[in-house]
Design a protein around this motif. Structure first.
Motif, PDB file in Angstrom:
ATOM      1  N   GLN A 146       0.933  -1.074  -0.043  1.00  0.00           N
ATOM      2  CA  GLN A 146       0.124  -0.017  -0.145  1.00  0.00           C
ATOM      3  C   GLN A 146       0.940   1.397  -0.053  1.00  0.00           C
ATOM      4  O   GLN A 146       0.822   2.167  -0.498  1.00  0.00           O
ATOM      5  N   ASP A 147       2.003   1.216   0.789  1.00  0.00           N
ATOM      6  CA  ASP A 147       2.911   2.518   0.736  1.00  0.00           C
ATOM      7  C   ASP A 147       3.603   2.680  -0.465  1.00  0.00           C
ATOM      8  O   ASP A 147       3.677   3.724  -0.919  1.00  0.00           O
ATOM      9  N   LEU A 148       3.649   1.498  -1.131  1.00  0.00           N
ATOM     10  CA  LEU A 148       4.588   1.648  -2.548  1.00  0.00           C
ATOM     11  C   LEU A 148       3.620   2.240  -3.455  1.00  0.00           C
ATOM     12  O   LEU A 148       3.853   3.247  -4.327  1.00  0.00           O
ATOM     13  N   LYS A 149       2.432   1.957  -3.323  1.00  0.00           N
ATOM     14  CA  LYS A 149       1.259   2.446  -4.399  1.00  0.00           C
ATOM     15  C   LYS A 149       1.002   3.828  -4.219  1.00  0.00           C
ATOM     16  O   LYS A 149       0.979   4.629  -5.071  1.00  0.00           O
ATOM     17  N   ALA A 150       0.926   4.299  -2.779  1.00  0.00           N
ATOM     18  CA  ALA A 150       0.692   5.801  -2.598  1.00  0.00           C
ATOM     19  C   ALA A 150       2.001   6.668  -3.012  1.00  0.00           C
ATOM     20  O   ALA A 150       1.818   7.771  -3.166  1.00  0.00           O
ATOM     21  N   LYS A 151       3.266   5.946  -3.031  1.00  0.00           N
ATOM     22  CA  LYS A 151       4.186   6.911  -3.606  1.00  0.00           C
ATOM     23  C   LYS A 151       4.423   6.561  -5.364  1.00  0.00           C
ATOM     24  O   LYS A 151       5.319   7.042  -5.779  1.00  0.00           O
ATOM     25  N   GLY A 152       3.282   6.042  -5.727  1.00  0.00           N
ATOM     26  CA  GLY A 152       3.234   6.116  -7.241  1.00  0.00           C
ATOM     27  C   GLY A 152       3.993   4.946  -7.838  1.00  0.00           C
ATOM     28  O   GLY A 152       4.192   4.820  -9.247  1.00  0.00           O
ATOM     29  N   VAL A 153       4.523   3.918  -7.120  1.00  0.00           N
ATOM     30  CA  VAL A 153       5.189   2.865  -7.574  1.00  0.00           C
ATOM     31  C   VAL A 153       4.024   1.513  -8.179  1.00  0.00           C
ATOM     32  O   VAL A 153       3.254   1.382  -7.310  1.00  0.00           O
ATOM     33  N   GLU A 154       4.081   1.276  -9.634  1.00  0.00           N
ATOM     34  CA  GLU A 154       3.073   0.362 -10.141  1.00  0.00           C
ATOM     35  C   GLU A 154       3.716  -1.128  -9.732  1.00  0.00           C
ATOM     36  O   GLU A 154       4.853  -1.324 -10.027  1.00  0.00           O
ATOM     37  N   LEU A 155       2.744  -1.808  -9.155  1.00  0.00           N
ATOM     38  CA  LEU A 155       3.016  -3.158  -8.627  1.00  0.00           C
ATOM     39  C   LEU A 155       2.577  -4.289  -9.738  1.00  0.00           C
ATOM     40  O   LEU A 155       2.965  -5.295  -9.840  1.00  0.00           O
ATOM     41  N   ALA A 156       1.337  -3.868 -10.337  1.00  0.00           N
ATOM     42  CA  ALA A 156       0.674  -4.919 -11.318  1.00  0.00           C
ATOM     43  C   ALA A 156       1.842  -4.974 -12.527  1.00  0.00           C
ATOM     44  O   ALA A 156       2.397  -4.193 -12.853  1.00  0.00           O
ATOM     45  N   GLY A 157       2.212  -6.422 -12.511  1.00  0.00           N
ATOM     46  CA  GLY A 157       2.867  -6.888 -13.623  1.00  0.00           C
ATOM     47  C   GLY A 157       4.214  -6.742 -12.986  1.00  0.00           C
ATOM     48  O   GLY A 157       5.229  -7.060 -14.056  1.00  0.00           O
ATOM     49  N   SER A 158       4.762  -6.436 -11.855  1.00  0.00           N
ATOM     50  CA  SER A 158       6.142  -6.318 -11.423  1.00  0.00           C
ATOM     51  C   SER A 158       6.465  -7.686 -10.840  1.00  0.00           C
ATOM     52  O   SER A 158       5.664  -8.624 -10.469  1.00  0.00           O
ATOM     53  N   LEU A 159       7.878  -7.926 -10.486  1.00  0.00           N
ATOM     54  CA  LEU A 159       8.361  -8.918  -9.900  1.00  0.00           C
ATOM     55  C   LEU A 159       8.693  -8.134  -8.523  1.00  0.00           C
ATOM     56  O   LEU A 159       9.304  -7.285  -8.285  1.00  0.00           O
ATOM     57  N   LEU A 160       8.345  -8.826  -7.249  1.00  0.00           N
ATOM     58  CA  LEU A 160       8.555  -8.184  -6.050  1.00  0.00           C
ATOM     59  C   LEU A 160       9.763  -8.764  -5.239  1.00  0.00           C
ATOM     60  O   LEU A 160       9.956 -10.253  -5.416  1.00  0.00           O
ATOM     61  N   LEU A 161      10.704  -8.158  -4.776  1.00  0.00           N
ATOM     62  CA  LEU A 161      11.895  -8.473  -3.895  1.00  0.00           C
ATOM     63  C   LEU A 161      11.578  -8.257  -2.509  1.00  0.00           C
ATOM     64  O   LEU A 161      11.220  -7.045  -2.283  1.00  0.00           O
ATOM     65  N   VAL A 162      11.209  -9.562  -1.752  1.00  0.00           N
ATOM     66  CA  VAL A 162      10.752  -9.103  -0.275  1.00  0.00           C
ATOM     67  C   VAL A 162      11.827  -9.959   0.655  1.00  0.00           C
ATOM     68  O   VAL A 162      12.510 -10.973   0.246  1.00  0.00           O
ATOM     69  N   ARG A 163      11.842  -9.384   1.845  1.00  0.00           N
ATOM     70  CA  ARG A 163      12.550 -10.079   2.874  1.00  0.00           C
ATOM     71  C   ARG A 163      11.866 -11.175   3.643  1.00  0.00           C
ATOM     72  O   ARG A 163      10.717 -11.091   3.848  1.00  0.00           O
ATOM     73  N   VAL A 164      12.431 -12.176   3.950  1.00  0.00           N
ATOM     74  CA  VAL A 164      12.105 -13.205   5.042  1.00  0.00           C
ATOM     75  C   VAL A 164      11.932 -12.355   6.191  1.00  0.00           C
ATOM     76  O   VAL A 164      12.315 -11.665   6.741  1.00  0.00           O
ATOM     77  N   GLY A 165      10.657 -12.976   6.852  1.00  0.00           N
ATOM     78  CA  GLY A 165      10.172 -12.602   8.271  1.00  0.00           C
ATOM     79  C   GLY A 165       8.925 -11.708   8.200  1.00  0.00           C
ATOM     80  O   GLY A 165       8.354 -11.462   7.204  1.00  0.00           O
ATOM     81  N   ILE A 166       8.482 -11.274   9.611  1.00  0.00           N
ATOM     82  CA  ILE A 166       7.322 -10.994   9.814  1.00  0.00           C
ATOM     83  C   ILE A 166       6.136 -11.603   9.487  1.00  0.00           C
ATOM     84  O   ILE A 166       5.171 -11.898  10.278  1.00  0.00           O
ATOM     85  N   THR A 167       5.826 -11.954   7.988  1.00  0.00           N
ATOM     86  CA  THR A 167       4.935 -12.760   7.645  1.00  0.00           C
ATOM     87  C   THR A 167       5.245 -13.979   7.097  1.00  0.00           C
ATOM     88  O   THR A 167       6.325 -14.113   6.604  1.00  0.00           O
ATOM     89  N   SER A 168       4.411 -15.009   6.770  1.00  0.00           N
ATOM     90  CA  SER A 168       4.936 -16.449   6.351  1.00  0.00           C
ATOM     91  C   SER A 168       5.165 -15.967   4.742  1.00  0.00           C
ATOM     92  O   SER A 168       4.874 -15.231   3.709  1.00  0.00           O
ATOM     93  N   PHE A 169       5.848 -17.011   3.905  1.00  0.00           N
ATOM     94  CA  PHE A 169       6.138 -17.008   2.581  1.00  0.00           C
ATOM     95  C   PHE A 169       4.792 -17.019   1.825  1.00  0.00           C
ATOM     96  O   PHE A 169       4.515 -16.365   0.924  1.00  0.00           O
ATOM     97  N   ALA A 170       3.734 -17.702   2.644  1.00  0.00           N
ATOM     98  CA  ALA A 170       2.381 -17.901   1.665  1.00  0.00           C
ATOM     99  C   ALA A 170       1.672 -16.446   1.754  1.00  0.00           C
ATOM    100  O   ALA A 170       1.309 -16.096   0.563  1.00  0.00           O
ATOM    101  N   GLN A 171       1.910 -15.749   2.806  1.00  0.00           N
ATOM    102  CA  GLN A 171       1.244 -14.433   2.905  1.00  0.00           C
ATOM    103  C   GLN A 171       1.855 -13.442   1.943  1.00  0.00           C
ATOM    104  O   GLN A 171       1.237 -12.805   1.111  1.00  0.00           O
ATOM    105  N   LYS A 172       3.139 -13.513   1.970  1.00  0.00           N
ATOM    106  CA  LYS A 172       3.832 -12.461   1.045  1.00  0.00           C
ATOM    107  C   LYS A 172       3.472 -12.914  -0.498  1.00  0.00           C
ATOM    108  O   LYS A 172       3.221 -11.731  -1.029  1.00  0.00           O
TER     109      LYS A 172
END
Length: 186
Positions: free
Chosen positions: A66-92
């Protein structure tokens, strides 16, 4: 009594190992980035190829996207690079899919792991396993025990993602992060 269960688990195909490549804007394959351990994978991930603009998405939580979208970053069609932790792999992966991402790369950030010399740490060239089934039990027998001969085709409600996910090492993530441009990330 003892029950025997037959849980269906997806394994990588050694004849068709997972790979990671830089692709230019025209779709031409450029540099291949080595996956230090090509046998590390995300069980229940969708199979196939995913190509898109790389976006760093912190821990891959809904609020991060949500924060990325608010900054104008387009997420649709992208590949996301995320860190392990806080939530499960499945949730990410489920959150990334909800925001229209094409795939997810998941890495263990060294700052999230013990730096205590008396405790085992994590090498920067190791990736971390994690399944991406958003649910409990065997997704091939949703709502039923996994007895022999009770396997069903996976159903949408079983929590299987429709986008691929791949664990990568901190070293590979570092290479990717160094090439990114855009707003300052957490």
């Amino acid at each position: 009594w003892t029950d025997t269960h037959y849980v269906g688990l997806q394994f990588p195909d050694p004849a068709h190992a997972n790979t990671l490549h830089w692709v230019d804007a025209d779709g031409s394959v450029q540099e291949q980035l080595p996956l230090e351990d090509p046998e590390v994978y995300c069980p229940y991930s969708a199979t196939g190829n995913a190509t898109g603009k790389l976006v760093y998405a912190h821990y891959g939580r809904s609020e991060d996207l949500q924060d990325l979208k608010a900054k104008g970053v387009e997420l649709a069609g992208s590949l996301l690079l995320v860190r392990v932790g806080i939530t499960s792999f499945a949730q990410k992966v489920a959150v990334a899919q909800d925001f229209g991402a094409q795939g997810v790369l998941i890495y263990p950030d060294p700052s999230d792991f013990s730096q205590d010399p008396h405790k085992p740490g994590l090498s920067s060239h190791q990736a971390v396993y994690g399944h991406v089934h958003l649910g409990t039990g065997d997704p091939y027998t949703p709502g039923f025990p996994s007895f022999n001969q009770t396997q069903f085709p996976p159903v949408e409600s079983s929590g299987l993602p429709s986008i691929p996910a791949q664990p990568i090492s901190a070293d590979i993530a570092d290479q990717l992060l160094r090439k990114l441009t855009g707003p300052v990330a957490p």
